[in-house]
Design an enzyme around this catalytic site. Structure first.
Site, short mmCIF file in Angstrom:
data_model
loop_
_atom_site.label_atom_id
_atom_site.label_comp_id
_atom_site.label_asym_id
_atom_site.label_seq_id
_atom_site.Cartn_x
_atom_site.Cartn_y
_atom_site.Cartn_z
N SER A 65 -11.09 21.87 17.06
CA SER A 65 -11.62 20.72 17.14
C SER A 65 -11.63 19.96 18.30
O SER A 65 -12.26 18.74 18.29
CB SER A 65 -10.99 19.85 15.85
N LYS A 84 -14.78 18.87 19.95
CA LYS A 84 -15.79 17.35 19.59
C LYS A 84 -15.58 16.55 20.84
O LYS A 84 -16.50 15.83 20.69
CB LYS A 84 -14.99 16.89 18.40
N SER A 133 -11.50 13.47 12.99
CA SER A 133 -11.85 14.95 13.27
C SER A 133 -12.82 15.27 12.20
O SER A 133 -12.71 16.42 12.03
CB SER A 133 -10.64 15.83 13.42
#
Length: 416
Positions: free
Chosen positions: A62, A65, A126
C-alpha cells in the site's frame, strides 16, 4: 496471510515486548536494521543519512498509494478535478471495498463520495476501495491509471518501478478489475530509493498532505477511520524527541511490514523507508534508524549568516575587486558527522552562464546583491539521492565594476 492478520501480529509483537513509547537516543554505532532494505534521507536536500540495499526493487504493497495520490493531486492542481468532485461507486469498486481481508472503508454501490473523502480514506486508513475509486474516476481504467502512475514516477526520477495497480494488491485480489494479460501474482515493486524520491516529491509539492497523514482519527460518513501509523504522537510507537507526521504503511505477504515515514527533529525533516521488516515491527526498525541518524549527525543550517570564507569569496579576473565577497542566499540543512563543521567541507563554484567568460571565469561588471551562481558543498561520504551535491546560491555583497584596460592587460600578462 492477509493484511489484517499481519497488522494484528504486529500489534501483539509491540505489546508483548513492552515496547511503549520509543525514546530517540544518541547512538553513533552502525544500526542493525532488521529489514530487507532501508533508507534515511533529508527531505529537502535528499542527503543520504543511511542506506541498506536501497536500490533493490521489492514489493511495497500500500505504499503505492502515495504515488496514486500524487497523480490525483496533479489533476486537482491542473483543474481537471477538484476536492469536491463527486465519484460514483461502481459495483466492482463496492465489492472490493467490502472485502474485510483488505484494508478498507466500505463504499456503497451507486453512492457518491468526494475526492477529498476518498483521498483521506486512502492516506489515513489505507482504504483499497477508495483508492481504486479515485483511479477509475472520469473514465479511467486500472490499466490507464497505471500509465499515469508510471509516467509520474518517471518524471520524478523513478525508472525501475513495477506498477500494476493504484493500491499495491496482487493482481488476483482485484478480481474483475485486474490487469488483463498479467499473472495473478504480480504486485507493485519499487526500491527504497524510489519510495523516498516519490515521498520527497509529494512533501515538496503538496505539503498539505502531511496534515492528512498526521490525522489520527477522522469520520468517513458514519465510520471512524483510525490512522494505521503507530508512530504518530501519542500512539504506542511514538518517539519522544522526533515528531512523526506521515507517511504510509504497506503490508502484504510479499512486502511484509513496510513503512515510509517522515518527521522532524529539531525542526529538520527526514524521510525514512523500511521495506520488509523481518519478523519485527516496522516501527521498531524506523525508530532504530532515526536513533542512528540523531546519534551520528548534527543537522546544520547553511544560510546567509554562515561564515565560510573559502566558499563565499569568488575570483573576478577582470573586476576592480578580484576577490569579491559573496554570501549564501536561501537556506538548507546539511547533516554533518559529530565533530565536523561546514568549514571542513569541500566546495566548487558553479557560476551562471551569463556571467562567465570564454574560460569559464566569473566576469565583471557585477551588481550588488546580484546572484552570481551557486556553490556545491561536499564532504567525505556525503551523497545525495539524486546523485548531485548540496547546492546553495551566492549573491554579491558589493558591486564590482570592470577594471580598466591597462589593469586587465597587466593581469593578462603577470596574473592577478
Amino acid at each position: 496471510m492477509k493484511k489484517w492478520l499481519i497488522s494484528i501480529l504486529s500489534a501483539l509483537l509491540i505489546f508483548s515486548s513492552g515496547f511503549g513509547t520509543i525514546i530517540a537516543q544518541a547512538d553513533d554505532t552502525q544500526p542493525e536494521i532488521n529489514a530487507s532494505a532501508a533508507l534515511a534521507i533529508d527531505a529537502t536536500t535528499g542527503q543520504i543519512l543511511y542506506e541498506k540495499n536501497a536500490k533493490q526493487v521489492l514489493p511495497i504493497a500500500s505504499i503505492s498509494k502515495i504515488l496514486a495520490v500524487s497523480v490525483i493531486l496533479d489533476e486537482i492542481q491542473a483543474g481537471k478535478i477538484s476536492w469536491d468532485t463527486k465519484v460514483t461507486i461502481s459495483p466492482e469498486i463496492a465489492a472490493v471495498s467490502a472485502d474485510t481481508a483488505l484494508s478498507n472503508i466500505v463504499l456503497n454501490q451507486g453512492q457518491q463520495y468526494t475526492v477529498k473523502q476518498l483521498v483521506h480514506a486512502a492516506l489515513i486508513k489505507s482504504a483499497d476501495g477508495a483508492t481504486l475509486a479515485l483511479s477509475t474516476m472520469n473514465g479511467d481504467t486500472v490499466t490507464s491509471f497505471n500509465k499515469k502512475m508510471q509516467a509520474k514516477a518517471k518524471a520524478i526520477g523513478v525508472d525501475d518501478a513495477k506498477i500494476y495497480n493504484a493500491v499495491g494488491l496482487q493482481n488476483s485480489d482485484l478480481d474483475t478489475l485486474k490487469v488483463p494479460g498479467m499473472a495473478d501474482s504480480v504486485e507493485n515493486e519499487m526500491s527504497a530509493t524510489d519510495v523516498a524520491k516519490i515521498s520527497q516529491y509529494v512533501i515538496k509539492h503538496y505539503p498539505a498532505v502531511l496534515k492528512i497523514t498526521a490525522t489520527k482519527s477522522e469520520m468517513f460518513d458514519t465510520t471512524t477511520m483510525d490512522n494505521l501509523n503507530e508512530m504518530l504522537p501519542g500512539n504506542a510507537s511514538a518517539m519522544t524527541n522526533y515528531t512523526t507526521d506521515g507517511l504510509k504503511t504497506g503490508t502484504s505477504d510479499a512486502a511484509g511490514q513496510s513503512f515510509v515515514g517522515t518527521g522532524t527533529y529539531k525542526g529538520h525533516r527526514i524521510i525514512t523507508v523500511i521495506l520488509h521488516a523481518n519478523d519485527t515491527s516496522r516501527y521498531t526498525q524506523t525508530a532504530n534508524l532515526v536513533n542512528y541518524v540523531i546519534g551520528k549527525y548534527i543537522p546544520t543550517t547553511v544560510d546567509s549568516s554562515t561564515s565560510f570564507a573559502k566558499a563565499t569569496t569568488v575570483t573576478v579576473p577582470n573586476g576592480k575587486t578580484v576577490k569579491l565577497k559573496t554570501q549564501f542566499t536561501g537556506k538548507m540543512t546539511l547533516w554533518l558527522s559529530t565533530g565536523t563543521s561546514v568549514q571542513n567541507l569541500s566546495h566548487k563554484f558553479l557560476y551562471k552562464s551569463a556571467l562567465k567568460d570564454k574560460n569559464g571565469k566569473l566576469t565583471a561588471p557585477i551588481k550588488k546583491n546580484q546572484t552570481v551562481g551557486q556553490v556545491s558543498l561536499s564532504g567525505d561520504n556525503m551523497t545525495f539521492i539524486d546523485g548531485t551535491g548540496a547546492k546553495i546560491s551566492l549573491k554579491a555583497k558589493a558591486a564590482d565594476a570592470q577594471a580598466n584596460i591597462f589593469v586587465r592587460g597587466w593581469r593578462a600578462v603577470f596574473g592577478y
